[in-house]
Enzyme design. Sequence first.
Site, PDB file in Angstrom:
ATOM      1  N   SER A 172       0.820  -1.020  -0.007  1.00 21.30           N
ATOM      2  CA  SER A 172       0.150  -0.314  -0.037  1.00 21.30           C
ATOM      3  C   SER A 172       0.820   1.070   0.106  1.00 21.30           C
ATOM      4  O   SER A 172       0.541   2.411  -0.605  1.00 21.30           O
ATOM      5  CB  SER A 172      -0.915   0.020   1.291  1.00 21.30           C
ATOM      6  OG  SER A 172      -0.243  -0.059   2.450  1.00 21.30           O
TER       7      SER A 172
ATOM      8  N   TYR B 203       3.998   1.346  -1.045  1.00 17.81           N
ATOM      9  CA  TYR B 203       4.524   1.454  -2.538  1.00 17.81           C
ATOM     10  C   TYR B 203       3.478   2.176  -3.636  1.00 17.81           C
ATOM     11  O   TYR B 203       3.745   3.194  -4.122  1.00 17.81           O
ATOM     12  CB  TYR B 203       4.873  -0.049  -3.165  1.00 17.81           C
ATOM     13  CG  TYR B 203       5.674  -0.107  -4.541  1.00 17.81           C
ATOM     14  CD1 TYR B 203       7.011   0.128  -4.570  1.00 17.81           C
ATOM     15  CD2 TYR B 203       4.763   0.089  -5.566  1.00 17.81           C
ATOM     16  CE1 TYR B 203       7.470   0.336  -5.984  1.00 17.81           C
ATOM     17  CE2 TYR B 203       5.431  -0.239  -6.913  1.00 17.81           C
ATOM     18  CZ  TYR B 203       6.602  -0.013  -7.176  1.00 17.81           C
ATOM     19  OH  TYR B 203       7.325   0.238  -8.317  1.00 17.81           O
TER      20      TYR B 203
ATOM     21  N   LEU C 262      24.609 -24.284 -27.077  1.00 23.84           N
ATOM     22  CA  LEU C 262      25.404 -25.140 -25.946  1.00 23.84           C
ATOM     23  C   LEU C 262      25.303 -26.599 -26.476  1.00 23.84           C
ATOM     24  O   LEU C 262      24.220 -26.867 -26.915  1.00 23.84           O
ATOM     25  CB  LEU C 262      24.936 -24.926 -24.577  1.00 23.84           C
ATOM     26  CG  LEU C 262      25.158 -23.566 -23.888  1.00 23.84           C
ATOM     27  CD1 LEU C 262      24.645 -23.894 -22.409  1.00 23.84           C
ATOM     28  CD2 LEU C 262      26.596 -23.231 -23.815  1.00 23.84           C
TER      29      LEU C 262
ATOM     30  N   LYS D  91      19.085 -24.454 -15.915  1.00 15.84           N
ATOM     31  CA  LYS D  91      18.712 -24.070 -17.262  1.00 15.84           C
ATOM     32  C   LYS D  91      17.315 -23.959 -17.331  1.00 15.84           C
ATOM     33  O   LYS D  91      16.373 -24.760 -17.586  1.00 15.84           O
ATOM     34  CB  LYS D  91      19.187 -25.599 -18.456  1.00 15.84           C
ATOM     35  CG  LYS D  91      19.024 -24.839 -19.829  1.00 15.84           C
ATOM     36  CD  LYS D  91      19.298 -26.227 -20.777  1.00 15.84           C
ATOM     37  CE  LYS D  91      19.377 -25.862 -22.042  1.00 15.84           C
ATOM     38  NZ  LYS D  91      18.197 -25.200 -22.612  1.00 15.84           N
TER      39      LYS D  91
ATOM     40  N   ARG E  58      17.296 -13.593 -29.182  1.00 21.54           N
ATOM     41  CA  ARG E  58      18.372 -14.317 -29.483  1.00 21.54           C
ATOM     42  C   ARG E  58      18.479 -14.551 -31.046  1.00 21.54           C
ATOM     43  O   ARG E  58      19.464 -14.361 -31.530  1.00 21.54           O
ATOM     44  CB  ARG E  58      18.333 -15.851 -29.171  1.00 21.54           C
ATOM     45  CG  ARG E  58      19.592 -16.517 -29.326  1.00 21.54           C
ATOM     46  CD  ARG E  58      19.584 -18.022 -28.958  1.00 21.54           C
ATOM     47  NE  ARG E  58      20.688 -18.833 -29.381  1.00 21.54           N
ATOM     48  CZ  ARG E  58      21.067 -19.216 -30.789  1.00 21.54           C
ATOM     49  NH1 ARG E  58      20.386 -19.317 -31.595  1.00 21.54           N
ATOM     50  NH2 ARG E  58      22.235 -20.000 -30.764  1.00 21.54           N
TER      51      ARG E  58
ATOM     52  N   LYS F 195      20.477 -32.295 -20.170  1.00 20.02           N
ATOM     53  CA  LYS F 195      19.095 -32.331 -20.442  1.00 20.02           C
ATOM     54  C   LYS F 195      18.432 -33.370 -19.879  1.00 20.02           C
ATOM     55  O   LYS F 195      18.782 -34.353 -19.578  1.00 20.02           O
ATOM     56  CB  LYS F 195      18.583 -32.259 -22.056  1.00 20.02           C
ATOM     57  CG  LYS F 195      18.980 -31.225 -22.830  1.00 20.02           C
ATOM     58  CD  LYS F 195      18.081 -29.919 -22.560  1.00 20.02           C
ATOM     59  CE  LYS F 195      18.369 -28.817 -23.633  1.00 20.02           C
ATOM     60  NZ  LYS F 195      17.747 -29.287 -24.859  1.00 20.02           N
TER      61      LYS F 195
ATOM     62  N   CYS G 156      10.788 -42.163 -55.461  1.00 26.23           N
ATOM     63  CA  CYS G 156      10.743 -40.914 -54.773  1.00 26.23           C
ATOM     64  C   CYS G 156       9.295 -40.638 -54.606  1.00 26.23           C
ATOM     65  O   CYS G 156       8.551 -40.466 -55.702  1.00 26.23           O
ATOM     66  CB  CYS G 156      11.443 -39.812 -55.588  1.00 26.23           C
ATOM     67  SG  CYS G 156      11.367 -38.167 -54.802  1.00 26.23           S
TER      68      CYS G 156
ATOM     69  N   CYS H  79      16.983 -39.265 -52.831  1.00 25.23           N
ATOM     70  CA  CYS H  79      16.536 -39.039 -54.481  1.00 25.23           C
ATOM     71  C   CYS H  79      17.774 -38.222 -55.037  1.00 25.23           C
ATOM     72  O   CYS H  79      17.953 -37.143 -54.523  1.00 25.23           O
ATOM     73  CB  CYS H  79      15.163 -38.401 -54.429  1.00 25.23           C
ATOM     74  SG  CYS H  79      14.835 -37.849 -56.078  1.00 25.23           S
TER      75      CYS H  79
ATOM     76  N   CYS I   8      14.221 -32.428 -58.903  1.00 28.21           N
ATOM     77  CA  CYS I   8      12.977 -33.271 -58.077  1.00 28.21           C
ATOM     78  C   CYS I   8      12.210 -31.917 -57.381  1.00 28.21           C
ATOM     79  O   CYS I   8      12.624 -31.145 -56.703  1.00 28.21           O
ATOM     80  CB  CYS I   8      13.478 -34.096 -56.909  1.00 28.21           C
ATOM     81  SG  CYS I   8      12.312 -34.619 -55.758  1.00 28.21           S
TER      82      CYS I   8
END
Length: 652
Positions: A30, A32, A79, A109, A130, A302, A395, A413, A418
């Site tokens: 309050s 703030y 990484l 991470k 990024r 991971k 293919c 192929c 193609c």
Amino acid sequence: MNKRMNELVALLNRYATEYYTSDNPSVSDSEYDRLYRELVELETAYPEQVLADSPTHRVGGKVLDGFEKYSHQYPLYSLQDAFSREELDAFDARVRKEVAHPTYICELKIDGLSISLTYEKGILVAGVTRGDGSIGENITENLKRVKDIPLTLPEELDITVRGECYMPRASFDQVNQVRQENGEPEFANPRNAAAGTLRQLDTAVVAKRNLATFLYQEASPSTRDSQEKGLKYLEQLGFVVNPKRILAENIDEIWNFIQEVGQERENLPYDIDGVVIKVNDLASQEELGFTVKAPKWAVAYKFPAEEKEAQLLSVDWTVGRTGVVTPTANLTPVQLAGTTVSRATLHNVDYIAEKDIRKDDTVIVYKAGDIIPAVLRVVESKRVSEEKLDIPTNCPSCNSDLLHFEDEVALRCINPRCPAQIMEGLIHFASRDAMNITGLGPSIVEKLFAANLVKDVADIYRLQEEDFLLLEGVKEKSAAKLYQAIQASKENSAEKLLFGLGIRHVGSKVSQLLLQYFHSIENLSQADSEEVASIESLGGVIAKSLQTYFATEGSEILLRELKETGVNLDYKGQTVVADAALSGLTVVLTGKLERLKRSEAKSKLESLGAKVTGSISKKTDLVVVGADAGSKLQKAQELGIQVRDEAWLESL
């Protein structure tokens, strides 16, 4: 009034730091709010006196036209991943070949979005995604609405820092509740929610969604000698740094930390997907250096991916731009890592044989790297058919015979005409990591190809604005934007074009490295294999692939046509000059320079062929010192490294 506004801004920023960074507020909410309202009233009355670091900048709504591209001064590398104790042991063994007694630092991470924040004289001037590591998007206005990012620093610093922007789980639940009440689709997971939020053009939406950050690196040359000291310095500057980290002397200690984090993972207030392990000493990091794609001094462990059972319904076979034919499984839908998965890669024909995958099998599905759905194995106890999968001999795009070379795991192929290969090549050419032509995605490329408007990448630059209006669903505004994006891409630095050509074994990082040395694609096309193979981090395989490509008449014609349409073939970044004064030398800048900005000194050194690093090691050739050089000067003298001053640098 200006004095009171200064007082309020200083107070409110201090209280915000206590709340968001230190988690130790000294005033009530309050109180703030009362001070905040007083500041808003003063700024409304005296708008010309609003301060750059006012906390009110975080909440105001602003509708943006879009996001401009932004070149990173310091590239963001990926990484190397590790998924087992054995892979961590292998990483440690590689490090110890160069560094006798490494100390490692282990950090969580965070599963968020990588961001780069640049401050000039202590004021936030750029917040960037990024992107592809070299070029991101300028989302400064959105990042100013993230409450724990400082708008100003306690020192007048020129500094670039890196971190992750994420959505806390509590914020994620609140956002999805609001979306549900509004009849909007819910976000699948906090990472997707954070990504969607940072792409908002309405900054008021960003302000409401309570994103947060953890900063983890000073990207500009660090004044600290270790990662741990660097993190503490970031905290001193007012950034939020994740406190959950350890220093470790060996892989046993690292593995114990990983197991501990794995057990606590579900109880954290934010999502993580692993643990990042780095060599702590920055000088040792410099010694270890980089591969083309990643630092040799770090690895990302991971956590094992979530796995689910699904039934195989059928298999689709598709042709990529290099002619490789890839099988994709159609599955009964399953919920996996926050999304519904009904298709998953089967990798290649050898993988199908190795795993003995058959029709109607029940299979285990997971997300490789927490991103790409893939079939892991068969649940043999639930097998209902012994019938093997049908493997194509022709293919699926051009019906040419498929080949299975002895040294390859996939069907291929080899028909250069193609249609699928040509179209995939066009999609790759326009993609973000290549020419980065905004709006020219797969669906538009497919329509252009089907309408016979493009047959190769040079045709893209022959398109006129009215050509896009021939495509279903494309209106005048979209056509204008597509045409403008194509024209803008002509000015790209040549490494984007080189990668876009799709030469085998030549990825985005290799493309940049090649152009740093050869300065233009035309020079590269004339280089001999030995010259290419001699470049550090490259080798014979890449050299042979380039030689094969440039020896064809088709490549010569294509480059000529691209040049005629105005596409740039020259490298615009910092080149490596073989006969420059400092060519091949590793140089460290330290101390306070009197006449040159640090960025100017760095640019000059690089233009003279030097590699500028932040830490002194046995690989350092030269140290340029300013005033108050301190411990780095002392270390250089102890190692017998040549020391020069600012006047010497200016004289070059």
